[in-house]
Design a protein around this motif. Structure first.
Motif: not given
Length: 380
Positions: A93-95, A110, A126
């Motif tokens: 979860n994120g980049a 993400g 994402g």
């Protein structure tokens, strides 16, 4: 009483140790190569920041920056930056930004950026950006942008954009834009734009040189050649093919191009023709030829006799026959009236008469105007 206290202590102490381990946090991990790190890999710890050449974490909640790679066991929530790759066995979860690869075995929500490939095994949601390939094995939703290929092995909803190929197994809402080919094995609700497009069914638009639909089209196909398995689809193109399209071979001679071979695509009483002809300048001259396209309508007079009229565009190539009066290439606009008689169900004879207006491409000069006379046969 003492015995009960001892038993309770024996139960509480391991639980407290386990709880302490599960909640253990490492604010900063500096790693050369696990286990050479300020906090070597611990299967029950959470790391806030990991820096170094290569690092391995159990649970990362924060930032990871590594010259080589980062390996994560449980999950990542935050941002990672790696010279080679990010390899997450759990969820992301994120980049993720990596020099070569990003691989997530769990769920990915993400942003992923890699110069070579992004791969997601389970559900992803994402943006995936790769220099070569994006590959979503599980269901995916979002945007895939790749230098060469985007692939979705399961259901994909969103946008696929690549210079070469986009592939989706199935989709509900989809926009595919590719330099070469778009493929969706099952029906789509959306738009495909490429040189070649294929979908199991289309509720939307296919736009390209070749559009193929394995089912019904509830929308429009725009291209050079359009094909679908239903007869009610709206097709805008030079050649439109349905299950009821009759494909015929024409071979004939004439006073413009001497020898001609063409394919006629007939739908009800309208048709289009694609063909090639040779020796436009005459049999005694060097080789010259033409490519042509015709569109027309047919009127049945009897079961065997048909009258038709069509208009055509001819591209004429003279190759090395260019001189002061004959350019290297020209174009011709032609109108014809045709009479066709079917000797058998799959064999007929054709006679045509018309007029040809031939001009230079580069100037507004007229090369010639002359009548057209052609005789030939129709097969199939």
């Amino acid at each position: 009483m003492k015995r009960r206290l001892i038993v309770a202590a024996l139960l509480i102490i391991p639980l407290s140790i386990l709880f302490a381990q599960e909640t253990a946090k490492h604010p900063l991990n500096i790693s050369l190569w696990d286990p050479i790190a300020s906090f070597p890999y611990d299967s029950l710890s959470t790391t806030a920041v990991t820096l170094g050449f290569s690092s391995r974490t159990y649970n990362l909640k924060g930032v990871g920056i590594n010259m080589f790679a980062h390996f994560n066991e449980k999950g990542v929530r935050g941002v990672t930056l790696n010279g080679v790759g990010e390899f997450a066995k759990g969820n992301m979860n994120g980049a993720e930004i990596s020099g070569l690869f990003n691989v997530v075995s769990g769920h990915m929500h993400g942003l992923q950026i890699a110069t070579v490939q992004n791969t997601n095994v389970l559900h992803s949601k994402g943006i995936m950006i790769a220099g070569i390939t994006n590959f979503a094995i599980g269901d995916a939703r979002g945007i895939q942008i790749a230098g060469i290929t985007n692939m979705a092995g399961s259901h994909f909803s969103g946008v696929q954009f690549s210079s070469a190929v986009n592939i989706a197994s199935s989709s509900s809402d989809l926009l595919q834009i590719a330099g070469l080919v778009n493929v969706c094995a099952e029906p789509i609700n959306g738009i495909q734009i490429a040189l070649g497009n294929y979908a199991g069914g289309v509720n939307g638009v296919q736009m390209g040189l070749l559009n193929l639909c394995g089912g019904d089209v509830r929308g429009v196909q725009i291209g050079i050649i359009n094909h679908s398995k239903d007869t009610s689809a709206v097709k805008i193109g030079l050649v439109n093919i349905t299950p009821k399209t009759r494909i015929q071979l024409l071979t004939y001679g004439g006073n413009t191009t001497r020898i001609n071979t063409a394919v006629r695509f007939k739908n009800h009483h309208v048709y289009t023709i694609l063909g090639i002809g040779t020796h436009y300048l005459g049999l005694n001259d060097k080789f010259s030829g033409s490519l042509f396209y015709r569109a027309g309508a047919e009127l049945p007079v009897t079961k065997k006799l048909f009258l038709s009229s069509d208009a055509g565009f001819y591209h004429i190539e003279n190759f090395n026959n260019e001189d002061l009066t004959t350019p290297e290439r020209m174009y011709s606009l032609q109108l014809r009236l045709n009479m066709e008689y079917h000797l058998l169900n799959r064999l007929g004879v054709l006679a045509s008469g018309g007029y040809a207006h031939t001009r230079y491409y580069k100037t507004h000069r007229i090369y010639e105007n002359k009548p057209v006379i052609e005789l030939g046969i129709v097969l199939f």
